[in-house]
Scaffold this motif. Structure first.
Motif, PDB file in Angstrom:
ATOM      1  N   ALA A   5      29.647  20.852  -2.588  1.00 39.39           N
ATOM      2  CA  ALA A   5      30.524  20.319  -3.142  1.00 39.39           C
ATOM      3  C   ALA A   5      31.761  19.696  -2.086  1.00 39.39           C
ATOM      4  O   ALA A   5      32.424  20.496  -1.887  1.00 39.39           O
ATOM      5  CB  ALA A   5      31.122  20.533  -4.343  1.00 39.39           C
ATOM      6  N   ALA A   6      31.812  18.569  -1.782  1.00 42.56           N
ATOM      7  CA  ALA A   6      32.709  18.136  -0.819  1.00 42.56           C
ATOM      8  C   ALA A   6      34.154  18.091  -1.483  1.00 42.56           C
ATOM      9  O   ALA A   6      34.357  17.806  -2.531  1.00 42.56           O
ATOM     10  CB  ALA A   6      32.580  16.407  -0.505  1.00 42.56           C
ATOM     11  N   ILE A  30      41.365  21.169  -0.720  1.00 43.75           N
ATOM     12  CA  ILE A  30      41.480  21.113  -2.371  1.00 43.75           C
ATOM     13  C   ILE A  30      40.033  20.714  -2.865  1.00 43.75           C
ATOM     14  O   ILE A  30      39.491  19.517  -2.752  1.00 43.75           O
ATOM     15  CB  ILE A  30      42.690  20.445  -2.847  1.00 43.75           C
ATOM     16  CG1 ILE A  30      43.749  20.758  -1.932  1.00 43.75           C
ATOM     17  CG2 ILE A  30      42.807  20.662  -4.293  1.00 43.75           C
ATOM     18  CD1 ILE A  30      45.221  20.149  -2.464  1.00 43.75           C
ATOM     19  N   ALA A  31      39.632  21.642  -3.961  1.00 45.97           N
ATOM     20  CA  ALA A  31      38.280  21.292  -4.236  1.00 45.97           C
ATOM     21  C   ALA A  31      38.483  20.317  -5.581  1.00 45.97           C
ATOM     22  O   ALA A  31      39.823  20.449  -5.793  1.00 45.97           O
ATOM     23  CB  ALA A  31      37.391  22.567  -4.707  1.00 45.97           C
ATOM     24  N   GLY A  90      36.553  12.679   1.887  1.00 45.23           N
ATOM     25  CA  GLY A  90      35.673  12.465   3.000  1.00 45.23           C
ATOM     26  C   GLY A  90      35.854  11.322   4.009  1.00 45.23           C
ATOM     27  O   GLY A  90      35.594  11.340   5.185  1.00 45.23           O
ATOM     28  N   ALA A  91      36.574  10.358   3.573  1.00 44.87           N
ATOM     29  CA  ALA A  91      37.221   9.477   4.420  1.00 44.87           C
ATOM     30  C   ALA A  91      38.573   9.647   5.004  1.00 44.87           C
ATOM     31  O   ALA A  91      39.503   9.998   4.171  1.00 44.87           O
ATOM     32  CB  ALA A  91      37.572   8.182   3.452  1.00 44.87           C
ATOM     33  N   ARG A  92      38.816   9.418   6.287  1.00 49.15           N
ATOM     34  CA  ARG A  92      40.389   9.773   6.902  1.00 49.15           C
ATOM     35  C   ARG A  92      41.141   8.877   6.423  1.00 49.15           C
ATOM     36  O   ARG A  92      41.051   7.616   6.283  1.00 49.15           O
ATOM     37  CB  ARG A  92      40.149   9.492   8.220  1.00 49.15           C
ATOM     38  CG  ARG A  92      39.501  10.521   9.076  1.00 49.15           C
ATOM     39  CD  ARG A  92      39.517  10.426  10.491  1.00 49.15           C
ATOM     40  NE  ARG A  92      41.014  10.796  11.010  1.00 49.15           N
ATOM     41  CZ  ARG A  92      41.306  10.850  12.288  1.00 49.15           C
ATOM     42  NH1 ARG A  92      40.443  10.763  13.295  1.00 49.15           N
ATOM     43  NH2 ARG A  92      42.755  10.991  12.705  1.00 49.15           N
ATOM     44  N   ILE A  93      42.243   9.156   6.062  1.00 49.72           N
ATOM     45  CA  ILE A  93      43.576   8.392   5.452  1.00 49.72           C
ATOM     46  C   ILE A  93      44.633   8.607   6.418  1.00 49.72           C
ATOM     47  O   ILE A  93      45.653   7.947   5.967  1.00 49.72           O
ATOM     48  CB  ILE A  93      43.716   8.774   3.983  1.00 49.72           C
ATOM     49  CG1 ILE A  93      44.028  10.463   3.848  1.00 49.72           C
ATOM     50  CG2 ILE A  93      42.822   8.587   3.057  1.00 49.72           C
ATOM     51  CD1 ILE A  93      44.837  10.768   2.678  1.00 49.72           C
TER      52      ILE A  93
END
Lengths: 321, 325, 336
Positions: free
Chosen positions: C9-10, C39-40, C81-84
């Protein structure tokens, strides 16, 4: 050297919170006053720590200011052992340690001068060299270097500044020190250092402390006796151990229960609802009754008096323990 | 209560205190203020101009080509020489020209600036001391003392300073016997300008005092029953001097202009002991007959001096205000 | 919930080797030094540390509230998953509030004193959820009721100053949840409140996030608050994470000497007037962080490698800790 050092007798303080005269008259409003402290009495034993705990608006800092003479009481008096009732103690006999170590030291003064000021105020010791020697001694006593006397407050961390403030308080050789939230501006590891230092100094010098705090855990570690304040009234006074093992006032129980504790990881609970009401317009009767789980009709009309260490109709009518 | 800022301001523990004990001069050079100064070209240029002019004015007796008020050094034949040109009779040339009495305008300007600066600095010192003392008392003692001091300040601030100075000056002239008036003018002028400016200091200092008074170091001094004047002078005063320095700097420029205005109106320094204002008043009589330099150089000196000092004051205000950083 | 995130799980938030620096005229100060954590989904991560340890800065860097002279000098921050961390200010502003909610110590940081509390709530709901006026208002009232504001249909038209401190913080929580974000960053959300109100706010935050499956990064100096609400905890010291792991393990059996000292220094309601464990000294200023392990000068167990190299996070019990004592090779070598 045992016995009562300070007696606080029916201390009361009102503040005028009405609008400026012209505005008030134009709006046709009456004068408004706030009772920050309402008939508080307790006694502090020599060589021990008495703690006052309470949330905002409880009047704990106002009581401290009245005891130390920064604020005149509206009624009631403070009596020191060996003095006439209501008479002020000798200058320097009572000292104070403040909450914010960043505001309690004059930024323009050298540390040595800050610590020496109470000695200058009481004229003892009289000559400069003796005062300087005493400053060095005090700095060592609180765990700093005598060389630090030459530095300015901004060169120190918060914990070190609080040590300087303690050295200043000790320099007039007081019997009695009022500590107003002495560690609430500090980080935990530094808080532990300061609390331990205060304890060591008490043991070595036989000091009597009045500790003002909102932190029950701190109070538990420091105090012999604890007074719990709610909206300017003392609701419970008890020996520390008994207060924590057998709290009698429902507010004391609420406070103890509200402290998040490391021992109870991930606990779920139903905290008591409601907040401290405004002291300008306190509820009638027992001021805690709107939040109290034990409320009986009498609480809404009649304010309980402090008897046997508790001010609560329900606790008082229960079988005495 | 602790305050944890959500912004990314550098945490409090990043501004380092120099560990080794540096000599005072090196410490001053390394201070934040000195650094702000070195990175502000306007401040440096203004300071250069102001210091040059103040230095020249103070050293006027040593560097001026002549003493313009010693009649023995004046030659009527050299009157009205144009700037930089040789006099047609004696062949002497004057950098700033000369006036009808053959007075070297450069020397006159230097001596005049000296008088202007003296009046300005003395009146600023007077109003600062007066205003700071009253402001401290109003802020610390409060109650009736505060009400009386601040109402007087309010009333005075609602009139232009120049009007107040004229009034004080006029009343004083009426009281002092005419024979002594000439000698007393300098003192009177200092008092009049000083008294017309105290209210601003009092207001600022009162505000800062109210803030400092609530701080715990003042309470610590009250706990050991230090007398009020000790708390005001030794504890609070050093902590309210920042804004006072800024006002004093800006006020120095204003006081110089105020003095020049009074002198220009003819109620200030007499022509026997002229300030820049007096020189301008004298000079403007010649403006329309083409002798512009008699007016121009004193006026240029006044403008440059006031502007430079004002810019320093502005910079100082910004540099001392942490919120503008 | 205390179990580690299920494999595969990402995580909602991934922070990798985050470096944050302040450029001052006296040199570059490194305020965050290779900070990494995940952080999940649905997880509450507590971040503790003393003032100046970098915990608030970590939160500010994630939501892009960065002002010069501070800047992110390295590392990556990924949200789902996306860079911020490299987004333009505009794009970042859309993420703040919509996908990351914020709760600060002072409720007035989030509440505009000139607006009715309802205006701000309705606006946030409209922008992020695209509802019409009436629906957004109904949703706002429901939210206020959910955070425990009595008579929400009336209080929605009140101004922030008409609310008590605890009620304001409840409104802020409603505001943070309004756009149904994936993650909430709460920076000292209860520090300014009285103990009895603090307990209410903690319980509320915990319940709401559990119901919605919202992840929380809870920044606080109060270990007690963490114990009560967090699943995992990261202990920060001088800009680095020194220990991270399940709350129970870190509190009961801390592996890093600083974490151990910190736990011992906290006065407890159990036990009487005993002396507290104390760590000597204070956390170093940013310009005087020692080489190697930053805790070394205050550590009673420091040995040779501590002054030479920065210890990386290594496996320790059920979590990770950054201490050379946990490295078998190092301790064996030192013993010889």
């Amino acid at each position: 050297m045992s016995g009562i050092l300070v007696t606080i007798d029916a201390l009361e303080r009102r503040f005028d919170v009405s609008k400026p005269w012209l505005e008030r008259v134009l709006a046709g409003e009456r004068r408004l006053s706030l009772k920050a402290v309402d008939g508080v009495s307790f006694a502090i034993r020599r060589g021990e720590t008495f703690a006052l705990v309470g949330e905002s608006g409880s009047g704990k800092s106002t009581i401290a200011k009245m005891i130390v003479g920064l604020l005149p009481p509206s009624a009631g008096r403070v009596t020191y052992a060996g003095r006439a009732p209501g008479e002020a103690p000798a200058a320097g006999g009572v000292q104070m340690i403040f909450q914010d170590p960043y505001a309690s030291l004059n930024p323009r003064w050298r540390v040595g001068d800050i610590i020496a000021e109470p000695m200058t105020a009481i004229g003892r010791p009289a000559d400069r060299a003796a005062r300087r020697a005493r400053v060095a001694e005090l700095l060592a006593l609180v765990g700093l270097s005598p060389r630090d006397a030459e530095k300015y407050p901004h060169q120190f961390s918060g914990g070190q500044r609080q040590r300087i403030a303690i050295a200043r308080a000790l320099s007039s050789e007081p019997d009695f020190i009022i500590c107003d939230e002495p560690t609430s501006a500090l980080d935990v590891s530094v808080q532990a250092q300061i609390l331990n230092l205060m304890r060591d100094l008490q043991d070595r010098l036989g000091l009597t402390y009045l500790l003002i705090s909102h932190n029950l855990a701190v109070v538990r570690h420091m105090a012999h006796q604890i007074g719990v304040l709610y909206l300017g009234r003392l609701v419970e006074v008890q020996e520390t151990e008994r207060l924590f093992t057998a709290p009698r006032h429902p507010y004391t129980r609420l406070l103890i229960d509200a402290v998040p504790d490391l021992a109870e990881i991930g606990r779920d609970r139903e905290p008591l609802q409601g907040e401290v009401p405004s002291p300008i317009d306190p509820p009638p009767g027992c001021t805690f009754h709107p939040r109290c789980p034990l409320v009986v009709p009498r609480c809404r009309s009649e304010a309980p008096l402090l008897r046997d260490g508790v001010a609560c109709h329900v606790a008082q009518s229960a079988a005495p323990t | 209560m602790r305050s944890h800022e959500p912004e990314t301001a550098p945490p409090e523990n990043v501004s380092p205190a120099p560990e080794p004990r540096l000599p005072a001069l090196a410490r001053a050079w390394d201070s934040d203020l000195a650094h702000a100064f070195r990175s502000s070209p306007v401040a440096m240029l203004s300071a250069l101009i102001a210091l040059t002019m103040i230095g020249a004015a103070v050293l006027a007796p040593l560097i001026a080509p002549q003493n313009p008020f010693n009649p023995a050094e004046l030659n009527l034949m050299e009157g009205m020489t144009r700037p930089g040109q040789a006099n047609e009779f004696t062949g002497r040339s004057f950098l700033f020209g000369s006036d009808p009495q053959g007075r070297d305008m450069l020397s006159a300007v230097l001596y005049g600036a000296r008088v202007s600066l003296l009046v300005g600095a003395a009146s600023v010192a007077f109003s600062a001391v007066f205003g700071v003392v009253l402001g401290l008392m109003a802020g610390y003692l409060g109650g009736r003392v505060e009400a009386i001091i601040m109402r007087i300040a309010d009333i005075q601030l609602s009139f232009p300073a120049i009007l107040i100075a004229l009034l004080i000056f006029g009343v004083a002239r009426g009281v002092i016997p005419p024979a002594q008036q000439e000698d007393a003018t300098l003192i009177l002028l200092i008092l009049a300008i000083g008294l017309s400016n105290w209210a601003q200091y009092a207001r600022t200092v009162r505000g800062s005092t109210l803030i400092e008074k609530g701080k715990e170091y003042v309470q610590a001094a009250r706990v050991i029953r230090r007398p009020a004047f000790v708390i005001m002078l030794r504890h609070i005063l050093p902590n309210v001097m920042g804004p006072v320095t800024v006002i004093a700097t800006i006020n120095l420029a204003l006081a110089i202009i105020e003095e020049a205005t009074l002198s220009f109106l003819g109620v200030g320094m007499p022509p026997t002991q002229p300030s820049l204002g007096t020189l301008i008043r004298v000079g403007q009589q010649f403006l329309f007959s083409g002798e512009w330099w008699i007016l121009f150089f004193p006026a240029l000196m006044l403008v440059l001096l006031a502007l430079a000092i004002n810019l320093i004051g502005d910079w100082l205000r910004d540099a001392l205000n942490p919120r503008l950083k | 919930m205390t179990a580690p995130p299920p494999p595969g799980a990402a995580p909602v938030l991934e922070v990798r080797d985050l470096v944050f620096e302040f450029r001052t005229r006296r040199g570059v100060l490194r305020a965050l030094d290779h900070v990494s954590f995940d952080i999940a989904k649905g997880e509450v991560l507590g971040v503790v540390g003393e003032s100046g340890a970098g915990k608030s800065l970590t939160g500010a860097a994630i939501i892009g509230l960065i002002e010069p002279p501070g800047r992110i000098a390295g590392g990556e921050i990924r949200l789902e998953g996306a860079r911020i961390d490299n987004l333009a200010p505009d794009a970042m502003r859309r993420i703040r509030g919509r996908r990351i909610g914020m709760i600060f110590q002072d409720p007035l940081t989030s509440l505009n004193p000139l607006f009715r509390v309802g205006d701000q709530l309705v606006e946030t709901i409209q922008i992020h959820l695209g509802l019409d006026d009436a629906a957004a208002r109904a949703r706002a009232i429901a939210l206020l009721a959910e955070v425990g504001i009595p008579a929400p249909e009336r209080r929605i038209d009140g101004y922030p100053h008409e609310f008590s401190g605890g009620m304001r913080q409840r409104v802020v929580i409603a505001l943070a949840l309004a756009a149904e974000p994936d993650l909430i960053i709460a920076d000292e959300p209860t520090t300014a409140l009285d103990v009895s109100v603090q307990a209410q706010i903690i319980t509320l935050l915990k319940r709401l996030c559990r119901e919605r499956g919202t992840s929380v990064m809870l920044i606080t100096h109060d270990m007690g608050v963490i114990a009560e609400i967090a699943d995992r905890v990261a202990v920060m010291y001088a800009g680095r994470i020194v220990e991270i792991g399940p709350v129970g393990a870190v509190i009961r059996a801390p592996r890093h000497p600083y974490a151990a000292g910190l736990m011992g220094a906290i006065p407890s309601l159990e036990g009487g007037r005993a002396r507290l464990l104390q760590i000597p000294g204070a956390m170093p200023r940013l310009d005087r962080i020692p080489s190697g392990c930053a805790f070394r000068p205050r550590c009673g167990q420091a040995f040779a490698p501590c002054s030479e190299r920065v210890p990386p996070l290594m496996a320790a019990g059920s979590g990770l800790a950054a201490c050379w004592l946990l490295d078998a090779d190092m301790t064996a070598e030192a013993a010889r």
